[in-house]
Design an enzyme around this catalytic site. Structure first.
Site, mmCIF file in Angstrom:
data_model
loop_
_atom_site.group_PDB
_atom_site.id
_atom_site.type_symbol
_atom_site.label_atom_id
_atom_site.label_comp_id
_atom_site.label_asym_id
_atom_site.label_seq_id
_atom_site.Cartn_x
_atom_site.Cartn_y
_atom_site.Cartn_z
ATOM 1 N N ILE A 295 5.480 -16.689 -4.137
ATOM 2 C CA ILE A 295 6.702 -17.278 -3.430
ATOM 3 C C ILE A 295 7.103 -17.982 -3.206
ATOM 4 C CG2 ILE A 295 8.914 -16.173 -2.190
ATOM 5 C CD1 ILE A 295 7.716 -13.092 -2.545
ATOM 6 N N CYS B 265 -2.312 -26.419 6.524
ATOM 7 C CA CYS B 265 -2.156 -25.550 8.070
ATOM 8 C C CYS B 265 -1.918 -24.079 8.243
ATOM 9 C CB CYS B 265 -0.349 -25.969 7.695
ATOM 10 S SG CYS B 265 0.508 -25.403 8.895
ATOM 11 N N ASP B 266 -2.544 -23.808 9.087
ATOM 12 C CA ASP B 266 -2.260 -22.211 9.316
ATOM 13 C C ASP B 266 -1.682 -21.947 10.432
ATOM 14 O OD1 ASP B 266 -3.480 -19.449 10.553
ATOM 15 O OD2 ASP B 266 -5.667 -20.248 10.878
ATOM 16 N N ASN C 122 6.790 -19.133 4.630
ATOM 17 C CA ASN C 122 7.019 -18.143 4.304
ATOM 18 C C ASN C 122 5.835 -16.963 4.105
ATOM 19 O OD1 ASN C 122 7.293 -16.404 0.801
ATOM 20 N ND2 ASN C 122 5.620 -17.680 1.329
ATOM 21 N N TYR D 113 2.885 -3.549 8.564
ATOM 22 C CA TYR D 113 2.692 -4.816 7.742
ATOM 23 C C TYR D 113 4.504 -4.429 8.088
ATOM 24 C CZ TYR D 113 4.581 -7.049 3.420
ATOM 25 O OH TYR D 113 4.737 -7.895 2.427
ATOM 26 N N ALA E 183 6.031 -3.035 10.282
ATOM 27 C CA ALA E 183 6.917 -3.220 11.845
ATOM 28 C C ALA E 183 6.927 -5.473 11.655
ATOM 29 C CB ALA E 183 5.390 -2.843 12.450
HETATM 30 N N1 LIG Z 1 4.695 -10.113 -3.452
HETATM 31 C C1 LIG Z 1 5.597 -8.870 -3.473
HETATM 32 O O1 LIG Z 1 6.569 -9.011 -3.555
HETATM 33 C C2 LIG Z 1 5.996 -9.646 -1.553
HETATM 34 C C3 LIG Z 1 6.147 -10.710 -0.775
HETATM 35 N N2 LIG Z 1 7.222 -10.531 0.181
HETATM 36 C C4 LIG Z 1 6.129 -11.595 1.304
HETATM 37 O O2 LIG Z 1 6.908 -12.914 1.161
HETATM 38 C C5 LIG Z 1 6.415 -13.846 1.836
HETATM 39 C C6 LIG Z 1 4.884 -14.529 0.014
HETATM 40 O O3 LIG Z 1 4.403 -13.021 0.452
HETATM 41 P P1 LIG Z 1 3.732 -13.577 -1.628
HETATM 42 O O4 LIG Z 1 3.963 -14.738 -2.446
HETATM 43 O O5 LIG Z 1 3.446 -12.232 -2.106
HETATM 44 O O6 LIG Z 1 2.014 -13.287 -0.900
HETATM 45 P P2 LIG Z 1 0.812 -14.695 -1.577
HETATM 46 O O7 LIG Z 1 -0.386 -13.472 -1.198
HETATM 47 O O8 LIG Z 1 0.575 -14.440 -3.191
HETATM 48 O O9 LIG Z 1 0.405 -15.871 -1.125
HETATM 49 C C7 LIG Z 1 0.129 -16.076 0.384
HETATM 50 C C8 LIG Z 1 0.522 -17.885 0.837
HETATM 51 O O10 LIG Z 1 0.101 -17.775 1.765
HETATM 52 C C9 LIG Z 1 -0.625 -18.281 2.375
HETATM 53 N N3 LIG Z 1 -1.010 -18.166 3.942
HETATM 54 C C10 LIG Z 1 -2.053 -16.951 4.165
HETATM 55 N N4 LIG Z 1 -2.756 -16.606 5.479
HETATM 56 C C11 LIG Z 1 -1.728 -17.757 6.044
HETATM 57 C C12 LIG Z 1 -1.953 -18.756 6.819
HETATM 58 N N5 LIG Z 1 -1.802 -18.216 8.146
HETATM 59 N N6 LIG Z 1 -1.015 -19.732 7.399
HETATM 60 C C13 LIG Z 1 -1.389 -20.700 5.950
HETATM 61 N N7 LIG Z 1 -1.045 -19.761 4.552
HETATM 62 C C14 LIG Z 1 -1.450 -18.536 4.764
HETATM 63 C C15 LIG Z 1 -2.215 -17.731 1.243
HETATM 64 O O11 LIG Z 1 -2.988 -18.679 1.329
HETATM 65 C C16 LIG Z 1 -1.244 -17.640 0.206
HETATM 66 O O12 LIG Z 1 -1.566 -19.279 -0.468
HETATM 67 C C17 LIG Z 1 4.840 -12.421 2.926
HETATM 68 O O13 LIG Z 1 5.437 -12.917 3.613
HETATM 69 C C18 LIG Z 1 5.938 -11.534 1.940
HETATM 70 O O14 LIG Z 1 5.038 -10.588 3.323
HETATM 71 C C19 LIG Z 1 8.408 -10.135 0.007
HETATM 72 C C20 LIG Z 1 8.502 -8.890 -0.278
HETATM 73 C C21 LIG Z 1 7.732 -8.714 -1.280
HETATM 74 C C1 LIG Z 2 2.083 -10.812 1.667
HETATM 75 C C2 LIG Z 2 1.848 -9.958 0.794
HETATM 76 C C3 LIG Z 2 0.879 -10.640 -0.904
HETATM 77 C C4 LIG Z 2 0.722 -8.861 -1.915
HETATM 78 C C5 LIG Z 2 2.291 -8.557 -1.686
HETATM 79 C C6 LIG Z 2 2.133 -7.453 -1.917
HETATM 80 C C7 LIG Z 2 3.297 -6.173 -2.325
HETATM 81 C C8 LIG Z 2 4.514 -6.590 -1.448
HETATM 82 C C9 LIG Z 2 5.345 -5.322 -1.034
HETATM 83 C C10 LIG Z 2 6.186 -4.711 -0.192
HETATM 84 O O1 LIG Z 2 6.427 -6.298 0.528
HETATM 85 C C11 LIG Z 2 6.809 -4.158 0.366
HETATM 86 C C12 LIG Z 2 8.365 -4.138 -0.651
HETATM 87 C C13 LIG Z 2 8.991 -3.131 -0.430
HETATM 88 C C14 LIG Z 2 8.247 -1.589 -0.331
HETATM 89 C C15 LIG Z 2 9.506 -1.098 0.845
HETATM 90 C C16 LIG Z 2 8.937 0.442 0.217
HETATM 91 C C17 LIG Z 2 8.357 0.807 -0.810
HETATM 92 C C18 LIG Z 2 7.759 2.381 -0.472
HETATM 93 C C19 LIG Z 2 6.303 2.940 -0.685
HETATM 94 C C20 LIG Z 2 5.667 3.076 0.013
HETATM 95 O O2 LIG Z 2 5.379 3.565 1.430
HETATM 96 O O3 LIG Z 2 3.703 2.569 -0.001
#
Ligand SMILES: NC(=O)C1=CN([C@@H]2O[C@H](COP(=O)(O)OP(=O)(O)OC[C@H]3O[C@@H](n4cnc5c(N)ncnc54)[C@H](O)[C@@H]3O)[C@@H](O)[C@H]2O)C=CC1
Ligand SMILES: CCCCC/C=C\C=C\C(=O)C/C=C\C/C=C\CCCC(=O)O
Length: 191
Positions: free
Chosen positions: A17, A63-64, A91, A151, A153
């Site tokens: 994202i 950056c972490d 993000n 997660y 929470a």
């Molecule tokens: N993929 C999904 O279906 C969903 C994702 N999200 C949220 O969107 C955000 C991005 O998720 P995605 O793009 O799916 O994840 P992703 O795993 O594809 O990318 C995450 C990026 O964050 C970086 N990262 C991890 N730890 C880090 C740190 N300590 N400091 C700096 N960078 C760091 C990773 O190296 C990676 O490039 C997250 O906050 C996730 O919770 C929310 C809903 C659904």
């Molecule tokens: C940093 C995240 C990297 C990978 C992310 C992959 C999937 C993320 C999913 C979500 O964030 C969840 C979004 C909606 C889920 C809501 C309810 C699910 C209910 C089913 C269950 O309990 O498992």
């Protein structure tokens, strides 16, 4: 919002994202500071986006978000290179409840650090020009993901944090609004 000429700092920008945010901002004429813990992929992505949208418009900062001084350096580098900052997108995230302390430190504390730094670097009360903070949270905050309660929470907490900051800025009559949009099961709050 007009994005041409604006500067955005995005965490977790090397993949998923965060990368999508970055490319869309570049398409709309903004400059981006890609911040990510993964420097190998981050440098590669930055080169690719630079070749496509102009090298002067893209910066990579390793950056972490769990490390405040490193995160602060990314803000300083962004200001030094682009000479302004308009948008901060918190993000970066991880999803693995087995490493729950890291999960809390990235998903919640990382957003808190990024929000405090954004106010410090952009806040009108700090001599800045104002700006926009976008925090990404999962819709797990609205419908708990039972397989990953910790997660879930962290996402509840990010939503609470974002709403509280948005409201406190409204009380102070500063420019702010909260907009929620749903995309790919994530929620983006605009302060
Ligand atoms: N993929 C999904 O279906 C969903 C994702 N999200 C949220 O969107 C955000 C991005 O998720 P995605 O793009 O799916 O994840 P992703 O795993 O594809 O990318 C995450 C990026 O964050 C970086 N990262 C991890 N730890 C880090 C740190 N300590 N400091 C700096 N960078 C760091 C990773 O190296 C990676 O490039 C997250 O906050 C996730 O919770 C929310 C809903 C659904
Ligand atoms: C940093 C995240 C990297 C990978 C992310 C992959 C999937 C993320 C999913 C979500 O964030 C969840 C979004 C909606 C889920 C809501 C309810 C699910 C209910 C089913 C269950 O309990 O498992």
């Amino acid at each position: 919002m007009e994005l041409k000429g604006k500067v955005a700092l995005i965490t977790g920008a090397a993949a998923g994202i965060g990368l999508a945010y970055s490319e869309e901002l570049l398409k709309q004429g903004a400059k981006v500071s890609l911040c990510d813990i993964d420097s190998e992929i981050g440098e590669q992505v930055s080169d690719d986006l630079g070749a496509k949208y102009g090298r002067k418009n893209v910066l990579f900062c390793q950056c972490d978000v769990t490390d405040y001084p490193q995160y602060e350096e990314a803000f300083e580098m962004t200001m030094k290179v682009f000479n302004r900052l308009d948008i901060v997108i918190n993000n970066a995230g991880v999803m693995n409840d087995r490493f729950w302390e890291l999960e809390v430190d990235v998903n919640l504390n990382g957003v808190i650090r990024g929000t405090l730094l954004a106010y410090r670097f952009m806040g009108k009360d700090r001599g800045g020009q104002g700006g926009t903070i976008v925090n990404t949270a999962s819709t797990a905050f609205a419908r708990p993901q039972v397989s990953t309660p910790i997660y879930t929470a962290t996402n509840y907490a990010v939503v609470g944090l974002t709403r509280a900051y948005g409201v406190s800025y409204l009380y102070q009559s500063l420019e702010s609004k909260i907009v929620t949009t749903h995309s790919h099961r994530s929620v983006h709050f605009l302060l």
